[in-house]
Design a protein around this motif. Structure first.
Motif: not given
Length: 300
Positions: A70, A74, A77
């Motif tokens: 995750r 992130q 992104t």
């Protein structure tokens, strides 16, 4: 005998409150007392830090792998957003040069960590591990990863007390990010709610609007997220609407913060103010010229 002790304690407390209210030298005494209490605060926060470390050490490997995945997503992104932000920043700088507008300065900051929260349910305050030896000062803005948290109200050598935006005694000027309308936001005494004060019933403000700092009064720099409007209630017959908003900052969950060092208004050079006022005057003249034309076009 217990009754006399209670009486003397109440008398001593009243005397200390009176002295604190009438004489400013008590601020230095409070700062020195806070220095004495600082090690105790660190010791109190130590079990929580040890618990977090122990939880991380005993976590299952699969949980760590999922968390790592995750975080990588992130990171990708945020990297993509950072690339777009760099392009937009360059474009914004070029446009400001074309308009002869003053460039926006980078705001220095330092990181801080939560030490303790105020136990009083009617007071929303916290203590962070940065003091005047680190450069902290009274009135300094505090933010977290999501938005504005509050401002520093008391400083000792190694820690500072921060008044949160949700406190009922806290208010600050904001503007609607969508259209630039300016209002005052005041704490509602709840961590999940703020009140937008004195909003005219005809004002263009809607649910979902982002409220950011306006930069007025010189305390908070402009452009930082403060709250998002959650409710706009129009009461027929009353001149003002009741507007509620939710703080953007994670007031009850954040443990890491940034203390900003915005430049004082006196640091703005005179030529920059001339550029700003000249651009504003030109915009006002253009608006005055366009307004009669628009009125003539709307008249049947």
């Amino acid at each position: 005998m217990p009754g006399y002790r209670l009486f003397f304690c109440a008398l001593a407390a009243s005397a200390l409150m009176f002295i604190d209210h009438r004489f400013t030298r008590m601020e230095d005494v409070r700062a020195h007392m806070t220095m004495v209490v600082a090690p105790i605060q660190w010791v109190v926060s130590l079990p929580s830090d040890l618990l977090n470390w122990g939880t991380l050490a005993l976590s299952d490997q699969r949980v760590l792998l999922d968390e790592n995945r995750r975080l990588r997503e992130q990171l990708l992104t945020l990297s993509q957003r950072g690339q777009r932000m760099a392009n937009l920043t360059a474009e914004n700088t070029e446009l400001r040069h074309l308009l002869h507008a003053a460039e926006r300065r980078e705001i220095p900051y330092m990181s801080a960590e939560l030490l303790s929260l105020d136990n009083d349910p009617f007071s929303h305050q916290m203590v962070v591990d940065r003091g005047h030896r680190n450069g902290a000062y009274v009135g300094q803005p505090v933010i977290d990863a999501a938005g504005l948290v509050g401002q520093v109200t008391a400083v000792s050598a190694y820690s500072s007390r921060v008044l949160l935006v949700s406190d009922a005694s806290h208010a600050l000027p904001v503007q609607v990010n969508r259209n630039g309308l300016r209002f005052i936001v005041q704490g509602a005494g709840r961590y999940d709610a703020l009140n937008v004060m004195h909003v005219p019933d005809t004002a263009d403000i809607r649910e979902g609007d982002l409220l950011t700092t306006s930069g007025l009064a010189g305390r908070f720099p402009a452009g930082y997220p403060v709250a998002r409007v959650t409710e706009v209630f129009h009461d027929p017959g009353k001149p003002f609407a009741q507007v509620s908003a939710e703080p953007m900052a994670q007031l009850q969950r954040s443990r890491h913060f940034l203390l900003l060092f915005p430049p004082p208004p006196d640091d703005v050079e005179s030529d920059e103010w001339d550029d700003i006022t000249g651009l504003t005057s030109e915009a006002l003249r253009s608006a005055q010229m366009v307004a009669p034309i628009a009125d003539n076009q709307e008249t049947p």
